[in-house]
Design an enzyme around this catalytic site. Structure first.
Site, PDB file in Angstrom:
ATOM      1  N   LYS A  37       0.845  -1.207   0.000  1.00 27.26           N
ATOM      2  CA  LYS A  37       0.000   0.000   0.000  1.00 27.26           C
ATOM      3  C   LYS A  37       0.878   1.253   0.000  1.00 27.26           C
ATOM      4  O   LYS A  37       2.059   1.198   0.373  1.00 27.26           O
ATOM      5  CB  LYS A  37      -0.899  -0.010   1.242  1.00 27.26           C
ATOM      6  CG  LYS A  37      -0.117   0.066   2.550  1.00 27.26           C
ATOM      7  CD  LYS A  37      -1.004  -0.161   3.765  1.00 27.26           C
ATOM      8  CE  LYS A  37      -0.179  -0.100   5.046  1.00 27.26           C
ATOM      9  NZ  LYS A  37      -0.955  -0.497   6.228  1.00 27.26           N
ATOM     10  N   TYR A 261      15.887  30.189   7.174  1.00 25.65           N
ATOM     11  CA  TYR A 261      14.838  31.059   7.718  1.00 25.65           C
ATOM     12  C   TYR A 261      14.928  31.200   9.242  1.00 25.65           C
ATOM     13  O   TYR A 261      15.111  30.209   9.948  1.00 25.65           O
ATOM     14  CB  TYR A 261      13.459  30.499   7.378  1.00 25.65           C
ATOM     15  CG  TYR A 261      13.128  30.542   5.901  1.00 25.65           C
ATOM     16  CD1 TYR A 261      13.151  31.738   5.193  1.00 25.65           C
ATOM     17  CD2 TYR A 261      12.793  29.379   5.229  1.00 25.65           C
ATOM     18  CE1 TYR A 261      12.832  31.766   3.839  1.00 25.65           C
ATOM     19  CE2 TYR A 261      12.476  29.400   3.879  1.00 25.65           C
ATOM     20  CZ  TYR A 261      12.501  30.597   3.190  1.00 25.65           C
ATOM     21  OH  TYR A 261      12.193  30.626   1.858  1.00 25.65           O
TER      22      TYR A 261
END
Ligand SMILES: *Cc1c(COP(=O)(O)O)cnc(C)c1O
Length: 368
Positions: A37, A261
């Protein structure tokens, strides 16, 4: 030699075959299911399914019918079980493709039975996980309805199954007992399911009484442990995914230079900054900012400052690092590089999430 992709998730299919063999040897059930999956936990569903087929695995497991159909389109003929369905699903394509359907509630069963063709179903009982599966109070009604549909040839009931919560030994054993009880109720209703299954990787290894006829192997196939960092190697598993990128630029900066940042990171001396073109847009967890390990030329460094959407920075000090050198975020610890489990710890999550989220602009390549 062809140049390696700028950003590369290199999948070692040999490691996947090895892990399947190791898990089968450790669990000794008649059948094994490889769970593919969510793009095989980020490793590529079709490629992993083919490898599983070559190793002689009997079953493949997926969450959605669409994932199962993708395997059939790639001409993978192994039995497939799909277990999480849209309430409005058209089950016709799955029935036509010979995909077994996990069934959790009565309306779902009736809709499957009304679909043209004869659907093979595997009835799911919730033995204590509290997710999918019929609750014990609804179980008798579900199995009696399934028996009625089977008698008139509308469905074939191949299996009864459930899933463990991994909530400790007592809880596991209580789930095994609840499962056995549910199987008894199914038999009383006249069903004779061929395949009983309860365990995923953790249960297959750690709860022998939960193995029944088949184990559903996910994370272990990918060489990662459901338990934590040590047992992956203890179990003889090899991580199959190596995530790396070429260093995109290198610069020398002075002491006290802010990096990324917010300037969460500041250099403490003149140093070299290497730019790695991987960010949260590619599935690298921003939560691992300042901590996630990166190996460049055999040395492992923590990410400097915040992980951005497309890039992260590594402070390599005075090491000789050049543009194009390979920065490895995780791989096989036998190669001296960090692991997906290390990244999981840095991001306060589990290794499942680290590999499954890898995507974005990262190119997957394969070697066997
Ligand atoms: C994902 C999943 C598995 C595989 O679990 P692992 O812990 O990765 O081995 C097995 N069964 C079901 C129902 C699942 O959803």
């Amino acid at each position: 030699m062809t140049p390696r992709p700028f950003r590369e998730a290199r999948i070692d299919l040999g490691a996947i075959a090895h892990n399947i063999g190791a898990l089968r040897a450790a669990t000794a059930t008649d059948y094994a299911m490889v769970v593919v999956k969510s793009r095989a936990y980020g490793h590529g569903a079709v490629e992993v399914a083919r490898t599983a087929e070559e190793t002689g695995v009997e079953w493949l497991g997926v969450a959605s019918i669409e994932e199962g159909l993708e395997l059939r389109e790639a001409d993978i003929r192994l039995p497939v079980l799909a277990w999480l369905h849209d309430p409005a699903a058209d089950f016709g394509p799955a029935v036509d493709a010979g995909i077994d359907l996990g069934v959790s509630y009565l309306d779902q069963l009736d809709r499957i039975a009304a679909t043209p063709g004869v659907a093979a179903v595997q009835l799911k009982i919730d033995t204590g996980l509290g997710r999918n599966g019929a609750s014990p109070t609804e179980w008798r009604e579900l199995v009696e309805a399934a028996a009625a549909h089977a008698r008139v040839g509308r469905i074939m009931v191949r299996g009864v199954w459930s899933h463990l919560a991994n909530a400790g030994e007592d809880a596991d054993l209580a789930q095994v007992a609840a499962f056995e009880q549910a199987v008894a109720v199914a038999r009383e209703a006249g069903l004779a399911p061929d395949i009983l299954h309860l365990a995923a990787t953790a249960g297959a290894i750690g709860v022998p009484s939960a193995r029944f006829d088949l184990v559903r192997l996910g994370i272990g196939v990918y060489g990662l442990s459901p338990f934590g960092p040590e047992s992956s190697a203890e179990l003889g598993l090899r991580p199959a995914m190596e995530l790396s990128a070429a260093v995109a630029s290198v610069k020398r900066v002075g002491a006290s230079s802010g990096v990324s940042y917010g300037h969460d990171y500041r250099t403490t001396r003149p140093t070299t900054l290497a730019l790695v073109p991987l960010g949260y847009g590619d599935g690298i967890p921003r939560h691992a900012s300042g901590r996630g390990p990166v190996s460049i030329n055999g040395v492992t460094y923590p990410v400097a400052g915040r992980i951005a959407m497309d890039q992260l920075v590594v402070d390599v000090g005075d090491a000789e690092v050049g543009v194009g050198d390979r920065a490895i975020l995780f791989g096989d610890p036998a190669d001296g590089v960090p692991t997906a489990t290390d990244w999981a710890e840095a991001a306060d999550t589990i290794d499942y999430e680290i590999v499954t989220r890898i995507g974005g602009r990262i190119e997957r390549t394969y070697r066997s």
